[in-house]
Design a protein around this motif. Structure first.
Motif, mmCIF file in Angstrom:
data_model
loop_
_atom_site.group_PDB
_atom_site.id
_atom_site.type_symbol
_atom_site.label_atom_id
_atom_site.label_comp_id
_atom_site.label_asym_id
_atom_site.label_seq_id
_atom_site.Cartn_x
_atom_site.Cartn_y
_atom_site.Cartn_z
ATOM 1 N N ARG A 133 19.415 8.012 -1.297
ATOM 2 C CA ARG A 133 19.151 8.135 -2.837
ATOM 3 C C ARG A 133 20.437 7.126 -2.997
ATOM 4 O O ARG A 133 21.069 6.307 -3.633
ATOM 5 N N ALA A 134 21.697 7.265 -1.998
ATOM 6 C CA ALA A 134 22.844 6.245 -2.047
ATOM 7 C C ALA A 134 22.430 4.982 -1.544
ATOM 8 O O ALA A 134 22.985 4.006 -2.519
ATOM 9 N N VAL A 135 21.768 4.697 -1.055
ATOM 10 C CA VAL A 135 21.337 3.589 -0.371
ATOM 11 C C VAL A 135 20.048 2.909 -1.207
ATOM 12 O O VAL A 135 20.912 1.639 -1.696
ATOM 13 N N GLY A 136 19.343 3.179 -2.172
ATOM 14 C CA GLY A 136 18.524 3.531 -2.947
ATOM 15 C C GLY A 136 18.382 3.034 -4.093
ATOM 16 O O GLY A 136 18.081 1.271 -4.116
ATOM 17 N N GLN A 137 19.929 3.498 -4.580
ATOM 18 C CA GLN A 137 19.869 2.736 -5.867
ATOM 19 C C GLN A 137 21.380 2.602 -6.037
ATOM 20 O O GLN A 137 22.071 3.732 -5.863
ATOM 21 N N PHE A 138 21.715 1.288 -6.543
ATOM 22 C CA PHE A 138 22.737 1.530 -6.591
ATOM 23 C C PHE A 138 23.544 1.215 -7.743
ATOM 24 O O PHE A 138 22.974 0.956 -8.779
ATOM 25 N N ILE B 76 17.605 6.526 12.280
ATOM 26 C CA ILE B 76 18.287 5.194 12.131
ATOM 27 C C ILE B 76 18.094 5.442 10.433
ATOM 28 O O ILE B 76 18.547 5.067 9.773
ATOM 29 N N GLU B 77 16.805 5.354 9.573
ATOM 30 C CA GLU B 77 16.123 5.678 8.544
ATOM 31 C C GLU B 77 15.559 6.392 8.063
ATOM 32 O O GLU B 77 16.020 7.176 6.764
ATOM 33 N N GLY B 78 15.292 7.488 9.146
ATOM 34 C CA GLY B 78 15.339 8.951 8.731
ATOM 35 C C GLY B 78 13.690 9.384 7.785
ATOM 36 O O GLY B 78 13.026 8.213 8.562
ATOM 37 N N GLU B 79 13.034 10.015 7.589
ATOM 38 C CA GLU B 79 12.297 9.922 6.698
ATOM 39 C C GLU B 79 11.779 10.654 4.869
ATOM 40 O O GLU B 79 13.313 10.692 4.862
ATOM 41 N N PRO B 80 10.561 9.982 4.530
ATOM 42 C CA PRO B 80 10.175 9.824 3.318
ATOM 43 C C PRO B 80 10.179 11.549 3.494
ATOM 44 O O PRO B 80 10.218 12.352 4.420
ATOM 45 N N VAL B 81 10.566 12.271 1.768
ATOM 46 C CA VAL B 81 10.548 12.886 1.521
ATOM 47 C C VAL B 81 10.033 13.588 0.670
ATOM 48 O O VAL B 81 9.505 12.466 -0.549
ATOM 49 N N VAL B 82 8.828 14.528 0.535
ATOM 50 C CA VAL B 82 8.003 14.777 -0.311
ATOM 51 C C VAL B 82 9.093 15.956 -2.042
ATOM 52 O O VAL B 82 9.350 17.160 -1.496
ATOM 53 N N ARG C 195 18.059 18.586 -5.509
ATOM 54 C CA ARG C 195 19.011 18.791 -5.599
ATOM 55 C C ARG C 195 19.161 18.459 -4.179
ATOM 56 O O ARG C 195 21.183 17.328 -4.134
ATOM 57 N N ARG C 196 18.616 18.359 -3.242
ATOM 58 C CA ARG C 196 19.225 18.602 -1.610
ATOM 59 C C ARG C 196 19.405 16.789 -0.955
ATOM 60 O O ARG C 196 20.133 16.331 -0.896
ATOM 61 N N GLU C 197 17.579 16.272 -1.916
ATOM 62 C CA GLU C 197 17.912 14.735 -1.771
ATOM 63 C C GLU C 197 19.171 14.152 -2.575
ATOM 64 O O GLU C 197 19.087 12.661 -2.790
ATOM 65 N N LEU C 198 19.764 14.951 -3.904
ATOM 66 C CA LEU C 198 20.766 13.849 -4.942
ATOM 67 C C LEU C 198 19.550 13.104 -6.329
ATOM 68 O O LEU C 198 20.325 11.735 -6.379
ATOM 69 N N VAL C 199 18.981 13.115 -6.074
ATOM 70 C CA VAL C 199 17.704 12.660 -7.115
ATOM 71 C C VAL C 199 17.764 13.268 -8.421
ATOM 72 O O VAL C 199 17.537 14.437 -8.774
ATOM 73 N N SER C 200 18.623 12.959 -9.626
ATOM 74 C CA SER C 200 18.713 13.207 -10.257
ATOM 75 C C SER C 200 17.236 13.494 -10.991
ATOM 76 O O SER C 200 16.070 13.496 -10.960
ATOM 77 N N ASN C 201 16.661 14.146 -12.258
ATOM 78 C CA ASN C 201 15.789 15.115 -13.502
ATOM 79 C C ASN C 201 15.407 13.208 -13.666
ATOM 80 O O ASN C 201 14.270 12.725 -14.105
ATOM 81 N N ALA C 202 16.242 12.935 -14.068
ATOM 82 C CA ALA C 202 16.506 11.829 -15.258
ATOM 83 C C ALA C 202 15.719 10.207 -13.937
ATOM 84 O O ALA C 202 14.709 9.486 -14.518
ATOM 85 N N ASP C 203 16.250 10.455 -12.658
ATOM 86 C CA ASP C 203 15.916 9.549 -11.918
ATOM 87 C C ASP C 203 14.011 9.887 -10.897
ATOM 88 O O ASP C 203 13.294 8.993 -11.689
ATOM 89 N N PHE C 204 14.016 11.102 -11.704
ATOM 90 C CA PHE C 204 12.467 11.625 -10.446
ATOM 91 C C PHE C 204 12.258 11.027 -12.159
ATOM 92 O O PHE C 204 10.205 10.434 -12.068
ATOM 93 N N GLY D 119 15.086 4.428 -0.588
ATOM 94 C CA GLY D 119 15.476 5.410 -1.142
ATOM 95 C C GLY D 119 14.786 5.265 -2.514
ATOM 96 O O GLY D 119 15.190 5.803 -3.697
ATOM 97 N N ARG D 120 13.449 4.715 -2.573
ATOM 98 C CA ARG D 120 12.828 4.679 -3.849
ATOM 99 C C ARG D 120 11.456 5.903 -4.081
ATOM 100 O O ARG D 120 11.441 6.449 -2.767
ATOM 101 N N ILE D 121 11.249 5.911 -5.008
ATOM 102 C CA ILE D 121 10.137 6.674 -5.633
ATOM 103 C C ILE D 121 8.722 6.769 -5.214
ATOM 104 O O ILE D 121 9.055 5.834 -6.060
ATOM 105 N N SER D 122 8.218 7.191 -4.621
ATOM 106 C CA SER D 122 6.561 6.421 -4.399
ATOM 107 C C SER D 122 5.576 7.110 -5.385
ATOM 108 O O SER D 122 6.029 8.776 -4.571
#
Length: 163
Positions: A35-40, A97-103, A116-125, A149-152
């Motif tokens: 999320r730090a990379v995907g959402q400035f 280098i990039e990591g893996e997608p997380v469900v 919480r672990r991935e630092l994605v706020s409820n508002a972002d979700f 950092g995007r949510i699909s």
């Protein structure tokens, strides 16, 4: 005028400094999470500016010559190209280098601990849900935090939607 091109250190020291700082910053960015990379945010922009200033002297060692700046620029671009080249051709390197997608959610159930672990706020979700056209969590087949950092979100009654 000749001081513009006069290096204060041997050329290879600039290359060594560039490699060391590049690896350090890449490691720190990787550890900071997707999320730090995907959402400035404005705070992230301030951090980026300060980070650049913090590593500047480590890169140039106090050298202010054009030649030193040129060597550093070429080296950093070459390093970036090399990392992209390796990541594009090696699944193992790409994962490192990039990591893996997380469900984040599956079959209408949101995994709050993963958020919480991935630092994605409820508002972002919720924003990702709105952008997908999803008004109810129950409609989510799978929601994934991508490596950029995007949510699909794939809806149960749809094949694919992304944010």
């Amino acid at each position: 005028m000749s001081d513009l091109f006069q290096l204060s250190s041997p050329w290879w020291e600039f290359v060594l400094r560039a490699v060391a700082i590049y690896v350090l910053v890449m490691l720190l960015v990787r550890l900071s999470g997707k999320r730090a990379v995907g959402q400035f945010t404005p705070f992230d922009l301030v951090l980026l500016i300060l980070l650049g200033n913090a590593v500047q002297n480590g890169l140039n060692g106090g050298d202010n010559s054009l030649a030193g700046a040129g060597i550093l620029a070429v080296c950093l671009i070459a390093l970036n190209y090399g990392v992209a080249f390796v990541a594009a051709r090696s699944p193992g390197a790409r994962k490192l280098i990039e990591g893996e997608p997380v469900v984040l959610a599956r079959d209408g159930k949101v995994f709050r601990q993963v958020l919480r672990r991935e630092l994605v706020s409820n508002a972002d979700f919720l924003e990702a849900m709105r952008e997908t056209g999803c008004s109810e969590i129950e409609r989510i087949r799978v929601a994934t935090l991508e490596t950029n950092g995007r949510i699909s979100i794939v809806l149960a009654d749809d094949e694919s939607s992304t944010r």
